[in-house]
Each structure stands twice: as structure tokens, then as C-alpha cells.
Motif scaffolding. Sequence first.
Motif, short mmCIF file in Angstrom:
data_model
loop_
_atom_site.label_atom_id
_atom_site.label_comp_id
_atom_site.label_asym_id
_atom_site.label_seq_id
_atom_site.Cartn_x
_atom_site.Cartn_y
_atom_site.Cartn_z
N ASP A 143 0.81 -1.22 0.00
CA ASP A 143 0.00 0.00 0.00
C ASP A 143 0.85 1.27 0.00
O ASP A 143 0.30 2.37 -0.08
N MET A 144 2.16 1.13 0.10
CA MET A 144 3.03 2.30 0.15
C MET A 144 3.01 3.01 -1.21
O MET A 144 3.18 2.38 -2.25
N PRO A 145 2.78 4.33 -1.21
CA PRO A 145 2.75 5.06 -2.47
C PRO A 145 4.14 5.04 -3.14
O PRO A 145 5.17 5.04 -2.48
N SER A 146 4.13 5.02 -4.46
CA SER A 146 5.39 4.95 -5.20
C SER A 146 6.25 6.18 -4.96
O SER A 146 7.48 6.10 -5.01
N GLU A 147 5.63 7.33 -4.69
CA GLU A 147 6.41 8.55 -4.40
C GLU A 147 7.23 8.36 -3.12
O GLU A 147 8.37 8.82 -3.03
N GLN A 148 6.63 7.70 -2.15
CA GLN A 148 7.35 7.47 -0.88
C GLN A 148 8.51 6.50 -1.09
O GLN A 148 9.59 6.69 -0.52
N ILE A 149 8.32 5.50 -1.91
CA ILE A 149 9.40 4.56 -2.22
C ILE A 149 10.53 5.28 -2.94
O ILE A 149 11.70 5.13 -2.61
N GLU A 150 10.16 6.09 -3.93
CA GLU A 150 11.16 6.86 -4.68
C GLU A 150 11.92 7.82 -3.78
O GLU A 150 13.12 8.01 -3.93
N MET A 151 11.20 8.44 -2.84
CA MET A 151 11.85 9.36 -1.91
C MET A 151 12.83 8.60 -1.01
O MET A 151 13.94 9.08 -0.74
N SER A 152 12.45 7.42 -0.56
CA SER A 152 13.34 6.60 0.28
C SER A 152 14.59 6.20 -0.49
O SER A 152 15.71 6.30 0.04
N ILE A 153 14.43 5.77 -1.72
CA ILE A 153 15.57 5.39 -2.55
C ILE A 153 16.46 6.61 -2.81
O ILE A 153 17.69 6.51 -2.78
N SER A 154 15.83 7.76 -3.04
CA SER A 154 16.58 8.99 -3.27
C SER A 154 17.44 9.34 -2.05
O SER A 154 18.60 9.75 -2.19
N MET A 155 16.88 9.18 -0.86
CA MET A 155 17.65 9.46 0.36
C MET A 155 18.80 8.46 0.51
O MET A 155 19.91 8.83 0.92
N MET A 156 18.54 7.20 0.18
CA MET A 156 19.62 6.20 0.23
C MET A 156 20.75 6.58 -0.71
O MET A 156 21.92 6.44 -0.36
N LYS A 157 20.41 7.04 -1.90
CA LYS A 157 21.43 7.44 -2.86
C LYS A 157 22.24 8.63 -2.36
O LYS A 157 23.46 8.67 -2.53
N LYS A 158 21.57 9.58 -1.71
CA LYS A 158 22.29 10.75 -1.17
C LYS A 158 23.26 10.32 -0.08
O LYS A 158 24.39 10.79 -0.03
N PHE A 159 22.81 9.42 0.79
CA PHE A 159 23.67 8.99 1.89
C PHE A 159 24.74 8.00 1.45
O PHE A 159 25.68 7.73 2.19
N SER A 160 24.63 7.44 0.26
CA SER A 160 25.68 6.56 -0.24
C SER A 160 26.77 7.32 -0.98
O SER A 160 27.78 6.74 -1.36
N ASN A 161 26.58 8.62 -1.16
CA ASN A 161 27.61 9.47 -1.75
C ASN A 161 28.82 9.47 -0.82
O ASN A 161 28.69 9.72 0.38
N PRO A 162 30.03 9.20 -1.34
CA PRO A 162 31.21 9.13 -0.48
C PRO A 162 31.46 10.39 0.37
O PRO A 162 31.97 10.29 1.48
N ALA A 163 31.08 11.55 -0.14
CA ALA A 163 31.28 12.78 0.62
C ALA A 163 30.44 12.80 1.90
O ALA A 163 30.79 13.48 2.87
N ILE A 164 29.37 12.06 1.91
CA ILE A 164 28.52 11.97 3.10
C ILE A 164 28.78 10.67 3.86
O ILE A 164 28.87 10.67 5.09
N SER A 165 28.92 9.57 3.14
CA SER A 165 29.04 8.26 3.80
C SER A 165 30.36 8.09 4.55
O SER A 165 30.38 7.47 5.62
N ILE A 166 31.45 8.64 4.04
CA ILE A 166 32.74 8.47 4.73
C ILE A 166 32.74 9.16 6.09
O ILE A 166 33.06 8.52 7.10
N PRO A 167 32.38 10.46 6.17
CA PRO A 167 32.36 11.08 7.52
C PRO A 167 31.37 10.43 8.48
O PRO A 167 31.67 10.28 9.67
#
Length: 180
Positions: free
Chosen positions: A127-151
Motif C-alpha cells: 500500500d506504500m505510495p510509489s512517491e514514498q518509495i522513490e523518496m526513500s531510494i533517493s535518500m539512500m542514494k544521497k547517503f551513499s555518496n562518499p562525501a557523506i558516507s565516509i564522515p
Amino acid sequence: MENTTSPAKSGLTYGLLFGAIMILEFVVGYVMNIDPQTNPTYGVVISVLNYLVLPLLFIYLGCNNYKTNINSGFISFGQCLKIGVTICVIAGLVSAIFSGVFGMIFPEYFEEVFDKVGKMMVEKNPDMPSEQIEMSISMMKKFSNPAISIPITVLMFAFIGLIWSLIVGAIVKKDRNQSL
């Protein structure tokens, strides 16, 4: 005469070894095509190893090495903290840098992980809206950026090192007798 060897230097070897073991875990999982998304048991085992067993083991070994081989059988609580935090910060840094470099060399690996997570989110909560899934994946991608993930990884392992060092330091410490 006071020993001038820094406790943090003692932690360097054990930190590099701890980091190498975390890299080895990652590589073995990648080569065998085992990932925490499809095999939660693997994720739990790796988490228990990386956040409980290995930090405790390497902090104990680092403190004990400093105490017996470098500092004539003595180690203070503060020296235990320095050694433990150094070990975990170095291990976290090595692991995070490897992960960042791996992601640059094999970007399809993390894209595959994001796809698997998206599919699992749909399976577990249809029942989760696709926008919410896309937003979650988008946040995962941001936090997997080495500039953020390393610190973030280094800070997380510094905290883990601090907690385990407090425990190990309380057990291992042996102060020199203070004479007036």
C-alpha cells in the motif's frame, strides 16, 4: 623514564587489520552474490561482527599489546580510550574509503542494491505510495555518496570505539603507582 610511544600508534596496526577484515567481508559477500537485502541472516551476522565482536576483540588486543609490549605492563584508562577510538576510526575510514572507491568502480552494484530495496519495500508494504518509495531510494542514494558516507561511517565507528573502549579500559587498565 617515561615511554614516549603514543597509544594511538599502537592502535594503528589493529585498526588497519580490522578495516581489512571488513573489506574482506564485503568482497566475499560481493563475490558470492550474498547481500543483506535478500539474505537478512547474512546482514545480522556481518552487523554483529562489525559492531560488537570485532571492535571488542581489536580494542582488547590493542590495549593489551600497548600494556604488555610497549608500556612495561601499565596502561591508563585514557590510553585505553585513545587506542580503542583510534582502532575503530581507522577501521571505519579504511572500510568507508573502500566502499566509496568500489562504488565508483562498480556503480551498477549500488544501483542493483537500490532496486532490490525498492522491490522489497513494495513486497513488504504493497500500500506504500510509489512517491514514498522513490523518496526513500533517493535518500539512500544521497547517503551513499562518499562525501557523506565516509564522515558518517567514521563518526559512527568513533562512537562504537568510545563505548567499547570504556568497557575494555575498565577491565584492562593498570596505573603506575604514584609516588610523592
